[in-house]
Motif scaffolding. Structure first.
Motif, PDB file in Angstrom:
ATOM      1  N   LYS A 189       0.824  -1.211   0.000  1.00  0.00           N
ATOM      2  CA  LYS A 189       0.000   0.000   0.000  1.00  0.00           C
ATOM      3  C   LYS A 189       0.856   1.258   0.000  1.00  0.00           C
ATOM      4  O   LYS A 189       0.451   2.281  -0.539  1.00  0.00           O
ATOM      5  N   THR A 190       2.037   1.187   0.627  1.00  0.00           N
ATOM      6  CA  THR A 190       2.924   2.349   0.679  1.00  0.00           C
ATOM      7  C   THR A 190       4.329   1.964   0.224  1.00  0.00           C
ATOM      8  O   THR A 190       4.706   0.788   0.274  1.00  0.00           O
ATOM      9  N   TYR A 191       5.095   2.971  -0.154  1.00  0.00           N
ATOM     10  CA  TYR A 191       6.469   2.738  -0.608  1.00  0.00           C
ATOM     11  C   TYR A 191       7.305   2.119   0.507  1.00  0.00           C
ATOM     12  O   TYR A 191       8.036   1.160   0.285  1.00  0.00           O
ATOM     13  N   HIS A 192       7.221   2.661   1.709  1.00  0.00           N
ATOM     14  CA  HIS A 192       8.086   2.217   2.797  1.00  0.00           C
ATOM     15  C   HIS A 192       7.831   0.764   3.189  1.00  0.00           C
ATOM     16  O   HIS A 192       8.775   0.014   3.447  1.00  0.00           O
ATOM     17  N   LEU A 193       6.578   0.357   3.210  1.00  0.00           N
ATOM     18  CA  LEU A 193       6.276  -1.048   3.491  1.00  0.00           C
ATOM     19  C   LEU A 193       6.802  -1.947   2.378  1.00  0.00           C
ATOM     20  O   LEU A 193       7.367  -3.014   2.637  1.00  0.00           O
ATOM     21  N   GLY A 194       6.631  -1.531   1.142  1.00  0.00           N
ATOM     22  CA  GLY A 194       7.123  -2.298   0.010  1.00  0.00           C
ATOM     23  C   GLY A 194       8.637  -2.403   0.016  1.00  0.00           C
ATOM     24  O   GLY A 194       9.202  -3.473  -0.223  1.00  0.00           O
ATOM     25  N   TYR A 195       9.307  -1.287   0.319  1.00  0.00           N
ATOM     26  CA  TYR A 195      10.766  -1.288   0.359  1.00  0.00           C
ATOM     27  C   TYR A 195      11.279  -2.211   1.460  1.00  0.00           C
ATOM     28  O   TYR A 195      12.183  -3.012   1.232  1.00  0.00           O
ATOM     29  N   THR A 196      10.691  -2.098   2.639  1.00  0.00           N
ATOM     30  CA  THR A 196      11.130  -2.915   3.768  1.00  0.00           C
ATOM     31  C   THR A 196      10.967  -4.399   3.462  1.00  0.00           C
ATOM     32  O   THR A 196      11.863  -5.206   3.717  1.00  0.00           O
ATOM     33  N   SER A 197       9.843  -4.763   2.886  1.00  0.00           N
ATOM     34  CA  SER A 197       9.585  -6.157   2.559  1.00  0.00           C
ATOM     35  C   SER A 197      10.508  -6.661   1.452  1.00  0.00           C
ATOM     36  O   SER A 197      11.058  -7.768   1.538  1.00  0.00           O
ATOM     37  N   ALA A 198      10.694  -5.872   0.400  1.00  0.00           N
ATOM     38  CA  ALA A 198      11.584  -6.269  -0.699  1.00  0.00           C
ATOM     39  C   ALA A 198      13.028  -6.379  -0.212  1.00  0.00           C
ATOM     40  O   ALA A 198      13.757  -7.296  -0.603  1.00  0.00           O
ATOM     41  N   HIS A 199      13.443  -5.460   0.637  1.00  0.00           N
ATOM     42  CA  HIS A 199      14.790  -5.480   1.199  1.00  0.00           C
ATOM     43  C   HIS A 199      14.999  -6.772   1.997  1.00  0.00           C
ATOM     44  O   HIS A 199      16.030  -7.446   1.861  1.00  0.00           O
ATOM     45  N   ALA A 200      14.019  -7.131   2.817  1.00  0.00           N
ATOM     46  CA  ALA A 200      14.115  -8.351   3.620  1.00  0.00           C
ATOM     47  C   ALA A 200      14.163  -9.600   2.729  1.00  0.00           C
ATOM     48  O   ALA A 200      14.938 -10.532   2.993  1.00  0.00           O
ATOM     49  N   LYS A 201      13.363  -9.625   1.670  1.00  0.00           N
ATOM     50  CA  LYS A 201      13.383 -10.762   0.734  1.00  0.00           C
ATOM     51  C   LYS A 201      14.751 -10.893   0.072  1.00  0.00           C
ATOM     52  O   LYS A 201      15.284 -11.991  -0.079  1.00  0.00           O
ATOM     53  N   ALA A 202      15.315  -9.774  -0.349  1.00  0.00           N
ATOM     54  CA  ALA A 202      16.630  -9.803  -0.995  1.00  0.00           C
ATOM     55  C   ALA A 202      17.705 -10.275  -0.011  1.00  0.00           C
ATOM     56  O   ALA A 202      18.598 -11.039  -0.385  1.00  0.00           O
ATOM     57  N   LEU A 203      17.613  -9.855   1.255  1.00  0.00           N
ATOM     58  CA  LEU A 203      18.568 -10.315   2.262  1.00  0.00           C
ATOM     59  C   LEU A 203      18.459 -11.826   2.480  1.00  0.00           C
ATOM     60  O   LEU A 203      19.476 -12.511   2.630  1.00  0.00           O
ATOM     61  N   ARG A 204      17.223 -12.346   2.501  1.00  0.00           N
ATOM     62  CA  ARG A 204      17.048 -13.792   2.651  1.00  0.00           C
ATOM     63  C   ARG A 204      17.674 -14.530   1.458  1.00  0.00           C
ATOM     64  O   ARG A 204      18.292 -15.587   1.621  1.00  0.00           O
ATOM     65  N   GLY A 205      17.527 -13.973   0.272  1.00  0.00           N
ATOM     66  CA  GLY A 205      18.142 -14.573  -0.909  1.00  0.00           C
ATOM     67  C   GLY A 205      19.656 -14.583  -0.814  1.00  0.00           C
ATOM     68  O   GLY A 205      20.312 -15.578  -1.163  1.00  0.00           O
ATOM     69  N   ILE A 206      20.225 -13.485  -0.342  1.00  0.00           N
ATOM     70  CA  ILE A 206      21.679 -13.406  -0.159  1.00  0.00           C
ATOM     71  C   ILE A 206      22.129 -14.418   0.884  1.00  0.00           C
ATOM     72  O   ILE A 206      23.122 -15.123   0.696  1.00  0.00           O
ATOM     73  N   ALA A 207      21.394 -14.525   2.003  1.00  0.00           N
ATOM     74  CA  ALA A 207      21.751 -15.472   3.062  1.00  0.00           C
ATOM     75  C   ALA A 207      21.758 -16.897   2.530  1.00  0.00           C
ATOM     76  O   ALA A 207      22.671 -17.683   2.817  1.00  0.00           O
ATOM     77  N   SER A 208      20.773 -17.217   1.723  1.00  0.00           N
ATOM     78  CA  SER A 208      20.695 -18.559   1.150  1.00  0.00           C
ATOM     79  C   SER A 208      21.881 -18.836   0.226  1.00  0.00           C
ATOM     80  O   SER A 208      22.508 -19.896   0.289  1.00  0.00           O
ATOM     81  N   ARG A 209      22.194 -17.870  -0.620  1.00  0.00           N
ATOM     82  CA  ARG A 209      23.310 -18.050  -1.552  1.00  0.00           C
ATOM     83  C   ARG A 209      24.641 -18.130  -0.818  1.00  0.00           C
ATOM     84  O   ARG A 209      25.515 -18.925  -1.178  1.00  0.00           O
ATOM     85  N   LEU A 210      24.818 -17.308   0.237  1.00  0.00           N
ATOM     86  CA  LEU A 210      26.055 -17.357   1.014  1.00  0.00           C
ATOM     87  C   LEU A 210      26.192 -18.698   1.732  1.00  0.00           C
ATOM     88  O   LEU A 210      27.277 -19.278   1.770  1.00  0.00           O
ATOM     89  N   SER A 211      25.096 -19.186   2.303  1.00  0.00           N
ATOM     90  CA  SER A 211      25.135 -20.483   2.995  1.00  0.00           C
ATOM     91  C   SER A 211      25.553 -21.586   2.038  1.00  0.00           C
ATOM     92  O   SER A 211      26.392 -22.430   2.366  1.00  0.00           O
ATOM     93  N   THR A 212      24.976 -21.588   0.852  1.00  0.00           N
ATOM     94  CA  THR A 212      25.317 -22.595  -0.148  1.00  0.00           C
ATOM     95  C   THR A 212      26.783 -22.469  -0.565  1.00  0.00           C
ATOM     96  O   THR A 212      27.494 -23.475  -0.663  1.00  0.00           O
TER      97      THR A 212
END
Length: 172
Positions: free
Chosen positions: A80-103
């Protein structure tokens, strides 16, 4: 006369100190980055005021994506808002990085351990390894930085945010 010369030298040194880091930080904008930015602009994507322009952000994205010393991960989120979207997208990207680093860390560690014989403590060593991988990933995630952040308003009134994060691959 001596005072004027000293002031001129001081001014030149100060200007050099402030302008050189800016020149080094700039990634040259390629034709491909300009094309991508133009396409995204046509689709309604914009950057926030005060951020690098879209062409420069795409040039940075190309630079980090093509550099084998970095991991780049992206995420898109509607909200609904930019800040909520940014926070959620940022968290998703961090989870992706964590997964790739672990592998990545696990694969490098397994290669090093293939020549070792495992004894009765095999389960303990695997648990310790997994714990260490998680620890390294979590420590490193704080160093992730945004390379490309763009957003657009959708016809239904929601905001779509696209975040691309980069992180240097840990050396140890």
């Amino acid at each position: 006369m001596m005072k004027r010369k000293g002031n001129r030298i001081l001014i030149v040194l100060l200007m050099t100190a402030f302008l050189m880091p800016v020149a080094w930080a700039q990634t040259p904008v390629t034709k491909e980055a300009k094309k991508q930015a133009k396409t995204f602009k046509k689709e309604g994507w914009t950057v926030n005021d005060g951020e690098k322009d879209m062409e420069q952000q795409f040039a940075d994205l190309q630079r980090y994506t093509n550099d084998s010393l970095y991991v780049v991960e992206s995420a898109i989120q509607k909200s609904k808002t930019y800040h909520l979207g940014y926070t959620s997208a940022h968290a998703k990207a961090l989870r992706g990085i964590a997964s790739r680093l672990s592998t990545l860390i696990a694969s490098q560690t397994n290669v090093a351990q293939t020549n070792l014989q495992t004894g009765g403590g095999e389960v303990e060593s695997q648990t310790a390894l997994k714990s260490r991988i998680k620890s390294i990933s979590q420590e490193t995630l704080s160093d992730a930085f945004p390379v490309l952040v763009i957003s657009r308003q959708l016809p239904d009134g929601t905001c779509e945010v696209q975040v691309h994060l980069a992180i240097a691959i840990p050396t140890q």
